[in-house]
Design a protein around this motif. Structure first.
Motif, mmCIF file in Angstrom:
data_model
loop_
_atom_site.group_PDB
_atom_site.id
_atom_site.type_symbol
_atom_site.label_atom_id
_atom_site.label_comp_id
_atom_site.label_asym_id
_atom_site.label_seq_id
_atom_site.Cartn_x
_atom_site.Cartn_y
_atom_site.Cartn_z
ATOM 1 N N ASN A 41 0.837 -1.206 0.000
ATOM 2 C CA ASN A 41 0.000 0.000 0.000
ATOM 3 C C ASN A 41 0.869 1.252 0.000
ATOM 4 O O ASN A 41 1.978 1.250 0.539
ATOM 5 N N ALA A 42 0.363 2.295 -0.626
ATOM 6 C CA ALA A 42 0.976 3.624 -0.593
ATOM 7 C C ALA A 42 2.384 3.679 -1.179
ATOM 8 O O ALA A 42 3.239 4.438 -0.720
ATOM 9 N N LYS A 66 1.406 2.718 -6.913
ATOM 10 C CA LYS A 66 0.748 1.951 -7.989
ATOM 11 C C LYS A 66 -0.315 2.799 -8.690
ATOM 12 O O LYS A 66 -0.311 2.941 -9.907
ATOM 13 N N THR A 67 -1.218 3.358 -7.891
ATOM 14 C CA THR A 67 -2.280 4.177 -8.496
ATOM 15 C C THR A 67 -1.687 5.416 -9.159
ATOM 16 O O THR A 67 -2.145 5.847 -10.219
ATOM 17 N N ASN A 68 -0.629 5.965 -8.545
ATOM 18 C CA ASN A 68 0.009 7.147 -9.138
ATOM 19 C C ASN A 68 0.524 6.868 -10.545
ATOM 20 O O ASN A 68 0.459 7.729 -11.420
ATOM 21 N N ILE A 72 1.959 17.564 -8.382
ATOM 22 C CA ILE A 72 3.385 17.893 -8.253
ATOM 23 C C ILE A 72 3.939 17.257 -6.983
ATOM 24 O O ILE A 72 3.329 17.342 -5.917
ATOM 25 N N GLU A 99 -1.859 19.282 -7.070
ATOM 26 C CA GLU A 99 -1.726 18.081 -6.238
ATOM 27 C C GLU A 99 -0.836 17.034 -6.878
ATOM 28 O O GLU A 99 -0.321 16.146 -6.206
HETATM 29 P P1 ATP Z 1 -2.743 1.404 -2.347
HETATM 30 O O1 ATP Z 1 -2.366 -0.036 -2.483
HETATM 31 O O2 ATP Z 1 -3.007 1.749 -0.942
HETATM 32 O O3 ATP Z 1 -3.807 1.841 -3.273
HETATM 33 P P2 ATP Z 1 -0.823 2.816 -4.037
HETATM 34 O O4 ATP Z 1 0.478 2.128 -4.291
HETATM 35 O O5 ATP Z 1 -1.811 2.807 -5.111
HETATM 36 O O6 ATP Z 1 -1.414 2.244 -2.665
HETATM 37 P P3 ATP Z 1 -0.667 5.659 -4.434
HETATM 38 O O7 ATP Z 1 -2.061 6.116 -4.409
HETATM 39 O O8 ATP Z 1 -0.023 5.500 -5.754
HETATM 40 O O9 ATP Z 1 -0.504 4.315 -3.590
HETATM 41 O O10 ATP Z 1 0.159 6.702 -3.513
HETATM 42 C C1 ATP Z 1 1.486 6.469 -3.104
HETATM 43 C C2 ATP Z 1 1.960 7.574 -2.197
HETATM 44 O O11 ATP Z 1 2.121 8.774 -2.917
HETATM 45 C C3 ATP Z 1 1.054 7.911 -1.023
HETATM 46 O O12 ATP Z 1 1.738 7.655 0.176
HETATM 47 C C4 ATP Z 1 0.775 9.377 -1.184
HETATM 48 O O13 ATP Z 1 0.764 10.067 0.043
HETATM 49 C C5 ATP Z 1 1.923 9.842 -2.032
HETATM 50 N N1 ATP Z 1 1.643 11.098 -2.755
HETATM 51 C C6 ATP Z 1 0.479 11.490 -3.309
HETATM 52 N N2 ATP Z 1 0.591 12.694 -3.895
HETATM 53 C C7 ATP Z 1 1.874 13.083 -3.695
HETATM 54 C C8 ATP Z 1 2.617 14.236 -4.060
HETATM 55 N N3 ATP Z 1 2.058 15.249 -4.738
HETATM 56 N N4 ATP Z 1 3.922 14.293 -3.694
HETATM 57 C C9 ATP Z 1 4.498 13.279 -3.010
HETATM 58 N N5 ATP Z 1 3.850 12.158 -2.630
HETATM 59 C C10 ATP Z 1 2.554 12.057 -2.980
#
Ligand code: ATP
Ligand code: MG
Length: 369
Positions: free
Chosen positions: A32-33, A36-38, A61, A59
């Motif tokens: 998690n976190a 992946k979604t990013n 950036i 957001e």
């Molecule tokens: P999950 O399995 O919980 O869905 P994930 O791998 O999809 O997790 P993401 O949504 O991609 O997680 O987010 C990863 C991290 O990026 C989060 O901890 C979030 O706080 C961080 N994040 C989001 N926006 C920014 C930003 N603008 N700058 C730096 N970090 C960020």
């Protein structure tokens, strides 16, 4: 259509990252976190110019950085494209395709199309009409630049008219401008209805098929377009639609003044989702809800292929764990051609099911593949 690689610079939690993708299947795996979604979000941005989860480009950036850059190498219509987005370095967002500045964000969708599915899409079945309209709008905006333009215009008029209705008590001069707004909203609203009813007619056919295959032929899914009540036939010609929209507005004129809200128009459109003829919103089980939402997304994918001649990229965020083995198998192995991205936390479950590349994400860094 496929995306061969992306480059992310100060986008979300990525500092600087390049990723090469598999042409068929990409599994994005991590805790998690981690990002992946990013990563999926960056692909969506490259296809629509904006994020699916925020309206504010700020957001996107990376914290404490001035701006972000995204670049995607895409192959579609037997040609190669490089789409690029830069935000934060100059006053305006800079979008280019093959180094040519884009006139509108729709230029990006001319090159790269995506269909995105995530757990929140279950709201499409369960919640109010807004979620279903968003789904129609997202698909149509990518497919029909004219629709995207009409929707933007309609939303602008809607906001303006709402402001007039709110301030009308103190400003009678503003109320005098309402007929003009009503006419323009009816004109643009008729364009929206024209596209929506045709989109839904195809969607209903494809979704019924996908739902039946996914559920083992047990259930019948029906989708029905619902628009302004005075519209007798949404497929009717433009002029008739405009007249019928105007008559609905007139009927609701006083109600709009009283409630200070815009009550009449296709911004209230909906689609009915029925399973075996019964409202899915009120009666569907969790499994049925998932299958219906997935069927609608897969149907949108078919419509993209029909119009563009190629499958759009399918992005599946966090959905595998929500599906039972039968539906997982369907999603992973029977989608036909087209590039697919899937995020997951437990890679083990996928090994038996997939061919393709696994990308491991840890704290904004991607390895493997
Ligand atoms: P999950 O399995 O919980 O869905 P994930 O791998 O999809 O997790 P993401 O949504 O991609 O997680 O987010 C990863 C991290 O990026 C989060 O901890 C979030 O706080 C961080 N994040 C989001 N926006 C920014 C930003 N603008 N700058 C730096 N970090 C960020
Ligand atoms: Mg996530």
């Amino acid at each position: 259509m496929r995306i061969n690689s992306v480059y992310l610079e100060n986008f979300r939690n990525y500092a600087e990252q390049r990723v090469d993708f598999d042409p068929v299947c990409n599994v994005i795996c991590g805790e998690n976190a981690q990002g992946k979604t990013n990563l999926l979000e960056s692909i969506i941005c490259l296809s629509t110019g904006k994020s699916h989860r925020t309206r504010s480009d700020r957001e996107l950036i990376r914290f404490e950085q001035p701006g972000f850059r995204l670049e995607g190498a895409v192959e579609s219509r037997e040609r190669k494209f490089v789409s690029r987005i830069e935000y934060g370095f100059s006053k305006k967002k800079k979008v280019t395709v093959n180094q040519v500045p884009a006139r509108t964000l729709s230029d990006l969708s001319q090159v790269l199309n995506t269909v995105f599915f995530c757990p929140e899409d279950l709201l499409m079945i369960r919640e109010g009409a807004a979620a279903r309209r968003r789904f129609m709008d997202a698909s149509l905006c990518q497919l029909r630049p004219k629709y995207a333009a009409a929707l933007a215009e309609y939303q602008r008029l809607h906001e303006h008219k709402t402001r007039i209705l709110r301030e009308g008590d103190e400003r009678p001069d503003l109320i005098a401008t309402l007929p003009d707004f009503n006419l323009r909203m009816a004109e643009t609203g008729a364009v929206l209805i024209h596209y929506r009813c045709r989109f839904l007619r195809r969607l209903a056919q494809y979704a019924a098929q996908a739902h039946s295959e996914c559920s083992g032929g047990k259930e019948k899914l029906t989708l029905r377009y619902k628009t302004v009540s005075t519209v007798t036939d949404p497929f009717a010609e433009h002029r008739l639609l405009v007249m019928q929209l105007l008559s609905h507005q007139q009927e609701h004129h006083y109600a709009e003044l009283l409630s200070r809200q815009c009550l009449s128009g296709p911004h209230k459109d909906d689609m009915e989702v029925l399973l075996e003829g019964i409202s899915a919103k009120s009666y569907a089980s969790q499994g049925q809800t998932r299958t219906a939402a997935l069927a609608m997304k897969l149907a949108a994918r078919e419509i993209h292929r029909e119009i563009i001649g190629e499958y759009p990229i399918l992005l599946l965020d966090d959905v595998l764990s929500e599906l039972d083995p039968r539906r997982q198998e369907y999603v992973l192995n029977r989608l036909g051609s087209g590039q697919v991205f899937i995020t997951c936390c437990e890679e083990d479950r996928l090994h038996s099911l997939l061919q393709g590349k696994i990308h491991y994400v840890k704290n904004g860094v991607i390895t493997g593949g």
